[in-house]
Design an enzyme around this catalytic site. Structure first.
Site, PDB file in Angstrom:
ATOM      1  N   LYS A  69       1.095  -1.309  -0.097  1.00  0.00           N
ATOM      2  CA  LYS A  69      -0.059   0.269  -0.031  1.00  0.00           C
ATOM      3  C   LYS A  69       1.051   1.309   0.156  1.00  0.00           C
ATOM      4  CE  LYS A  69      -4.063   1.740   2.687  1.00  0.00           C
ATOM      5  NZ  LYS A  69      -4.947   1.435   3.710  1.00  0.00           N
ATOM      6  N   SER A 144      -9.498   1.821   2.328  1.00  0.00           N
ATOM      7  CA  SER A 144      -8.730   2.223   1.885  1.00  0.00           C
ATOM      8  C   SER A 144      -8.188   1.826   1.248  1.00  0.00           C
ATOM      9  CB  SER A 144      -7.762   3.851   2.831  1.00  0.00           C
ATOM     10  OG  SER A 144      -7.428   3.505   4.083  1.00  0.00           O
ATOM     11  N   SER A 168     -10.140  -0.521   6.644  1.00  0.00           N
ATOM     12  CA  SER A 168      -9.397  -0.004   5.788  1.00  0.00           C
ATOM     13  C   SER A 168      -8.604  -1.709   5.697  1.00  0.00           C
ATOM     14  CB  SER A 168      -8.511   1.354   5.676  1.00  0.00           C
ATOM     15  OG  SER A 168      -9.194   1.980   5.460  1.00  0.00           O
TER      16      SER A 168
HETATM   17  N1  GLN Z   1     -13.147   4.472   6.178  1.00  0.00           N
HETATM   18  C1  GLN Z   1     -12.573   4.818   8.044  1.00  0.00           C
HETATM   19  C2  GLN Z   1     -11.842   6.464   7.472  1.00  0.00           C
HETATM   20  O1  GLN Z   1     -12.576   7.213   6.576  1.00  0.00           O
HETATM   21  C3  GLN Z   1     -11.487   4.091   7.533  1.00  0.00           C
HETATM   22  C4  GLN Z   1     -10.023   4.564   7.211  1.00  0.00           C
HETATM   23  C5  GLN Z   1      -8.972   3.385   6.910  1.00  0.00           C
HETATM   24  O2  GLN Z   1      -8.689   2.618   8.478  1.00  0.00           O
HETATM   25  N2  GLN Z   1      -7.872   3.609   7.211  1.00  0.00           N
HETATM   26  O3  GLN Z   1     -11.056   6.539   8.560  1.00  0.00           O
END
Ligand code: GLN
Length: 470
Positions: A69, A144, A168
């Site tokens: 990532k 994400s 995410s």
């Molecule tokens: N959608 C969640 C956020 O925007 C989780 C994102 C994540 O786990 N990095 O905080």
């Protein structure tokens, strides 16, 4: 192919590392999924060749192609965090987690697309491209870590790593049909991973099988002097415990998860049938309660946006990252941050600064921090009665690209089943169990702190029963 198949082929010289890496690179090149922000073709082939020349494939992940990532720093390889502000950022060092994987023989294929600074649930907040779901290219891959999930499920990498601050890893794994492990907070070093919300961020594997996740975790986990939140907890050979008998063990179904508005019947059904499969393997299913579930989303978002607002302060256009000219220092800050941050990051900075400001910090931030402690207590209490819990990962399957992109609140509400696990800091394994409406469905198996071994064990049994194939 899974990791142990690939290792066997490499060790018996049935295939070479160059051939293995090349086959994935070809797949990446012919794909339109946009799973990768950058592909490290030359470096990958060079490393594979060195390994073939040495003939030594004894390391635990020797020759295994891995996608990383793009929020995880990799020495001399561009790391953007999905943001224009880091568009040209080349880290001078690697994150501990990548150092460990590399030392175990893994070969990086490239850096995968993600929401900007991991803020988002669909990868649509990436400043660079829209990643598509390999099962239906009109759908989002989740986020994400959407690029990592699409790369694994789309056959563009044998395995990947992602980060999970509030779902995410698990939610994109669920949307794309691969395995994703969110570890206990502190299980894997965060050193060198671009921070979103430092007291929530975790790093974990995204793979085709539960066994692959177990193999990777063994390499990734452990105490690190450069991250003081990594305790000296033993790192197990997780693969060895995968097939342990689960008969007589207890699986909790958190009832509030099923009472949530907007949960799709297909998702509910997948969770119920997963419970039945575990029952078939001898486990006992019991109802448990996580009473605060309905407060998970506001509590989580209050806290992470507060932490994000302080973490984003370092992007000032001076020390590193993109820079815009201004007539004085303040003007330069404003122009740089105004130009290079995307909407969701700006929202995070505004929300976080507001909830931390004097006059509001007690009403919002401190209240949310207290509720977070209560979440932990509720989970601890539930785990006095059960070994693991089984629950849906998201209220729906993957949705259409664009469907929620302009509605941040709807996007946040989709995180209801993942974020309470991050509030409690416990581990959770997402895995696919079937396909409905042309898209994967699956569940998550939550466990006690530092008990990754048990959730992988249950996950392995569920995988055997479900026999998911893409
Ligand atoms: N959608 C969640 C956020 O925007 C989780 C994102 C994540 O786990 N990095 O905080």
């Amino acid at each position: 192919m899974n990791i142990s198949d690939a290792l066997t082929k490499l060790r018996t010289k049935e295939t070479s590392a160059v051939d293995l890496v090349s086959s994935y690179l070809e797949k990446i090149k012919s794909s339109d999924l946009n799973a990768f922000i950058s592909v490290t073709e030359q470096a990958a082939l060079k490393r594979a060749k060195q390994m073939d020349d040495s003939g030594d494939f004894s390391a635990p992940l020797a020759g295994i192609p891995i996608a990383v990532k793009d929020i995880i720093c990799t020495k001399a390889v561009k790391t953007t965090a999905g943001s224009k502000i880091l568009e040209d950022f080349i880290p001078p060092y690697s994150a501990t987690v990548w150092e460990k994987l590399e030392a175990a023989g893994a070969i990086m294929l490239g850096k995968t697309n993600c929401d900007e600074f991991a803020m988002g649930s669909s990868t649509e907040n990436s400043a660079f491209s829209i990643t598509k779901n390999p099962h239906n290219k009109e759908c989002v891959p989740g986020g994400s870590s959407g690029g990592s999930a699409a790369a694994v499920a789309g056959g563009e990498s044998l395995a990947a790593i992602g980060t999970d601050t509030g779902g995410s890893i698990r939610q994109p794994a669920n949307f794309c049909g691969c395995v994703g492990l969110k570890v206990t907070y502190g299980r894997v070093s965060r050193y060198g991973v671009v921070s979103y919300a430092s007291s929530f961020d975790t790093i974990g594997p995204m793979t085709n099988t539960v066994e692959d996740a177990a193999q990777m975790l063994h390499v990734m986990a452990g105490q690190d002097d450069r991250d003081s939140t990594t305790p000296d907890q033993p790192v197990l050979k997780y693969v060895e415990g995968l097939q342990s008998d689960i008969s007589g063990k207890k699986v909790g179904m958190p009832k509030e998860f099923f009472e949530t508005d907007g949960i799709d019947p297909a998702v509910k059904q997948a969770t119920e049938s997963a419970a039945k499969m575990l029952e078939k393997r001898g486990a006992k299913i019991v109802d448990v309660s996580v009473p605060l579930t309905e407060y998970a989303v506001p509590t989580y978002y209050l806290l992470v946006k507060a932490e994000a607002s302080t973490n984003m302060a370092r992007y000032d256009g001076i020390r590193f990252g993109s820079h815009a000219e201004g007539k004085d220092l303040t003007d330069m800050y404003q122009k740089t941050r105004g130009k290079f941050f995307g909407d969701e990051v700006k929202r995070a900075i505004m929300m976080g600064t507001f909830t931390l400001s004097s006059g509001y910090v007690d009403a919002y931030y401190k209240k949310a921090a207290a509720v977070r402690a209560k979440f932990k207590q509720d989970y601890d209490k539930a785990f006095e009665e059960v070994d693991v819990m089984v629950a849906p990962v998201a209220p729906t399957q993957a949705y259409k690209i664009g469907e929620k992109a302009d509605d941040p609140l709807q996007m946040y509400l989709g995180d209801i089943f993942t974020v309470s696990i991050n509030l409690a800091g416990i581990p959770s394994l997402a895995l696919p169990t079937g396909k409905t409406n042309g898209l994967p469905v699956g569940v998550q198996i939550m466990g006690k702190q530092f008990d990754e071994g048990t959730i992988l064990n249950f996950g392995w049994h569920l995988e055997q029963e479900a026999k998911y194939t893409s």
